[in-house]
Scaffold this motif. Sequence first.
Motif, PDB file in Angstrom:
ATOM      1  N   GLU A  74       2.580   3.270 -11.367  1.00  0.00           N
ATOM      2  CA  GLU A  74       1.827   4.302 -11.928  1.00  0.00           C
ATOM      3  C   GLU A  74       0.477   3.817 -11.390  1.00  0.00           C
ATOM      4  O   GLU A  74      -0.109   2.820 -10.879  1.00  0.00           O
ATOM      5  CB  GLU A  74       1.244   3.596 -13.387  1.00  0.00           C
ATOM      6  N   VAL A  75      -0.457   5.608 -10.861  1.00  0.00           N
ATOM      7  CA  VAL A  75      -1.142   4.785  -9.379  1.00  0.00           C
ATOM      8  C   VAL A  75      -2.796   6.166 -10.374  1.00  0.00           C
ATOM      9  O   VAL A  75      -2.209   7.093 -10.819  1.00  0.00           O
ATOM     10  CB  VAL A  75      -0.731   4.988  -8.638  1.00  0.00           C
ATOM     11  N   THR A  76      -3.424   5.672  -9.644  1.00  0.00           N
ATOM     12  CA  THR A  76      -4.295   6.054  -9.995  1.00  0.00           C
ATOM     13  C   THR A  76      -5.399   6.232  -8.514  1.00  0.00           C
ATOM     14  O   THR A  76      -5.703   5.128  -8.564  1.00  0.00           O
ATOM     15  CB  THR A  76      -5.453   6.205 -11.576  1.00  0.00           C
ATOM     16  N   PRO A  77      -6.134   7.431  -8.129  1.00  0.00           N
ATOM     17  CA  PRO A  77      -5.650   8.580  -8.590  1.00  0.00           C
ATOM     18  C   PRO A  77      -4.189   9.509  -8.577  1.00  0.00           C
ATOM     19  O   PRO A  77      -3.929   8.433  -7.814  1.00  0.00           O
ATOM     20  CB  PRO A  77      -6.784   9.772  -8.801  1.00  0.00           C
ATOM     21  N   THR A  78      -3.368  10.203  -9.348  1.00  0.00           N
ATOM     22  CA  THR A  78      -2.044  10.755  -8.780  1.00  0.00           C
ATOM     23  C   THR A  78      -2.735  11.104  -7.596  1.00  0.00           C
ATOM     24  O   THR A  78      -3.595  11.720  -7.171  1.00  0.00           O
ATOM     25  CB  THR A  78      -1.440  11.679 -10.322  1.00  0.00           C
ATOM     26  N   LEU A  79      -1.741  11.975  -7.281  1.00  0.00           N
ATOM     27  CA  LEU A  79      -1.327  12.776  -6.191  1.00  0.00           C
ATOM     28  C   LEU A  79      -2.409  14.169  -6.082  1.00  0.00           C
ATOM     29  O   LEU A  79      -3.105  15.114  -5.193  1.00  0.00           O
ATOM     30  CB  LEU A  79      -0.289  12.762  -5.280  1.00  0.00           C
ATOM     31  N   ASP A  80      -2.201  14.753  -7.102  1.00  0.00           N
ATOM     32  CA  ASP A  80      -2.898  16.532  -8.323  1.00  0.00           C
ATOM     33  C   ASP A  80      -4.011  15.709  -8.479  1.00  0.00           C
ATOM     34  O   ASP A  80      -4.907  17.043  -8.824  1.00  0.00           O
ATOM     35  CB  ASP A  80      -1.886  16.696  -8.697  1.00  0.00           C
ATOM     36  N   ASP A  81      -4.529  14.594  -8.316  1.00  0.00           N
ATOM     37  CA  ASP A  81      -5.950  14.253  -9.203  1.00  0.00           C
ATOM     38  C   ASP A  81      -7.120  14.701  -8.089  1.00  0.00           C
ATOM     39  O   ASP A  81      -6.495  14.487  -6.357  1.00  0.00           O
ATOM     40  CB  ASP A  81      -6.048  12.894  -9.852  1.00  0.00           C
ATOM     41  N   GLU A  82      -8.453  15.671  -8.697  1.00  0.00           N
ATOM     42  CA  GLU A  82      -9.585  15.546  -7.823  1.00  0.00           C
ATOM     43  C   GLU A  82     -10.113  13.940  -7.349  1.00  0.00           C
ATOM     44  O   GLU A  82     -10.210  13.121  -7.989  1.00  0.00           O
ATOM     45  CB  GLU A  82     -10.194  15.869  -8.223  1.00  0.00           C
ATOM     46  N   ARG A  83     -10.055  14.056  -5.877  1.00  0.00           N
ATOM     47  CA  ARG A  83     -10.752  12.348  -5.467  1.00  0.00           C
ATOM     48  C   ARG A  83     -11.381  12.287  -5.608  1.00  0.00           C
ATOM     49  O   ARG A  83     -12.555  13.609  -4.922  1.00  0.00           O
ATOM     50  CB  ARG A  83      -9.356  11.655  -4.362  1.00  0.00           C
ATOM     51  N   SER A  84     -12.800  11.083  -5.693  1.00  0.00           N
ATOM     52  CA  SER A  84     -14.274  11.148  -5.754  1.00  0.00           C
ATOM     53  C   SER A  84     -14.308   9.347  -5.387  1.00  0.00           C
ATOM     54  O   SER A  84     -15.763   9.554  -5.241  1.00  0.00           O
ATOM     55  CB  SER A  84     -14.301  11.019  -6.825  1.00  0.00           C
ATOM     56  N   ASP A  85     -13.498   9.252  -5.125  1.00  0.00           N
ATOM     57  CA  ASP A  85     -13.636   7.970  -3.612  1.00  0.00           C
ATOM     58  C   ASP A  85     -12.351   7.812  -2.960  1.00  0.00           C
ATOM     59  O   ASP A  85     -11.057   8.006  -2.777  1.00  0.00           O
ATOM     60  CB  ASP A  85     -14.222   6.273  -4.409  1.00  0.00           C
ATOM     61  N   ILE A  86     -12.725   6.538  -2.227  1.00  0.00           N
ATOM     62  CA  ILE A  86     -11.584   6.352  -1.400  1.00  0.00           C
ATOM     63  C   ILE A  86     -10.317   5.555  -1.836  1.00  0.00           C
ATOM     64  O   ILE A  86      -9.678   4.988  -0.966  1.00  0.00           O
ATOM     65  CB  ILE A  86     -11.737   6.030  -0.075  1.00  0.00           C
ATOM     66  N   ILE A  87     -10.431   4.893  -3.196  1.00  0.00           N
ATOM     67  CA  ILE A  87     -10.006   3.593  -3.601  1.00  0.00           C
ATOM     68  C   ILE A  87      -8.483   4.740  -3.769  1.00  0.00           C
ATOM     69  O   ILE A  87      -8.197   5.368  -4.813  1.00  0.00           O
ATOM     70  CB  ILE A  87     -10.514   3.010  -4.564  1.00  0.00           C
ATOM     71  N   GLN A  88      -7.585   3.701  -3.851  1.00  0.00           N
ATOM     72  CA  GLN A  88      -5.757   3.864  -4.299  1.00  0.00           C
ATOM     73  C   GLN A  88      -5.994   2.667  -5.574  1.00  0.00           C
ATOM     74  O   GLN A  88      -5.274   1.623  -4.886  1.00  0.00           O
ATOM     75  CB  GLN A  88      -4.760   4.182  -3.271  1.00  0.00           C
ATOM     76  N   ALA A  89      -5.322   2.952  -6.328  1.00  0.00           N
ATOM     77  CA  ALA A  89      -5.334   1.660  -7.805  1.00  0.00           C
ATOM     78  C   ALA A  89      -3.691   1.901  -8.042  1.00  0.00           C
ATOM     79  O   ALA A  89      -2.783   3.330  -7.865  1.00  0.00           O
ATOM     80  CB  ALA A  89      -5.689   1.533  -8.727  1.00  0.00           C
TER      81      ALA A  89
END
Length: 433
Positions: free
Chosen positions: A316-331
């Motif tokens: 499980e990742v957030t954001p997902t590939l299709d989410d609109e991103r608003s920071d540089i962090i990948q969790a």
Amino acid sequence: MLTEDILCKQFGISKDVFNYVANIEKNIKDKYFKKIELVREYNQYKVINAMQEHNLDYTNFYWNTGYGYDDIGREKTEKIFASVFNTEDALVRPSIASGTHALYLTLSSILQYDDEVIAISGKPYDTLLTVLGEEGNEPGNLKESGIKYKEIPLYNSEIDWERAIKEITMKTKLLMIQRSTGYSFRSALTLTKIKTAIDKIREVYPNIYIMVDNCYGEFIDDIEPSDVGADVIVGSLIKNPGGGIALSGGYVAGKKEIINRVANRLTAPGVGKEIGLTYGTTRNTLQGLFFAPHIVSEALKGAILFGGVFSSLGYEVTPTLDDERSDIIQAIKFNNKDMVVKICEAIQSSSPVDAHVAPMPWEMPGYTNQVIMASGAFISGSSIELSADAPMRAPYIAYIQGGLFYDHAKLGVMLSLQKLLDFDDIKNKIHLK
């Protein structure tokens, strides 16, 4: 095939891992990278325009000694930042030690005894909880100064502006929004969501102060929180706006009356912005700002590759590939303490600096849990350079950010997979693919 040869022979990456990442990369490049390039281009011209607007010249890189009076470069830097963020004024100083320091300065300069601050984006980042006096009992925290604090959880990953309006009282002076995910497992708040909340709240409370913690969010979009109604935005120069070049520092940008208060808190009432040495950092600060749109775009591409690879493996990742991103962090949620340690070791081993060092969980000041941090950076603690960190608590989420160049982030992805092949679950999935 030269790239494959050096990655496999010099970095010990197996052909299975190389091919796996290459296949994921092929699938995401065309779909996700074009939008990032368009935003980068717009922001690059915005920064250049701000520098030209204020007639930046070579002599502005010189600096004074003593009190720092009449430091033209310092004044020019702050005008440029104000133009880039479309604000009345800005305070940009190497003496602001971190994003948390910038937030503390802003909160403590606006809030007085018996005032109330409400965090309307849920629980803030760990270090800010210490500042607020909600965790620990450090001298100088805001609670000790008689400042009250409340927080409102997000509702369906959005700001619950209706509840915020109900919670505001006569004592409420400032609303605080954290744009970035922090150590939660949610996507960063988009500027559309932030704007909706600010607009709705302003209809009822037009004069309340609204501050946005903009750390990790600068240059992700072609506008900033200050363009959608925030009175003041705050960030760190060793994150996005420093472009990997700034040696230290932070910024506060917003309404002139707020910047004046913050400057008086940083130095002393009566002198405010007029003093304060830059210690020769003006060139680095401005060159970092010049680099920032490009560097942020590289970091975003790296984050998408991390997200694409690990989501394809079932994590499980957030954001997902299709989410609109608003920071540089990948969790990335591992639900496994050992895997979090391994991925941090991999990020460290991919670094140009201190690659031979093994990161370990430790009692980091300002945090309630042990934290592991991987950051082999040219600028110590720089999280616009490829880095990873995680609080050592369930559900064991690794937070990956930065990467001055996409190629470096890709190396980090491959070494992460290589390290995690020790776990049968990942090994089997890669081989099955």
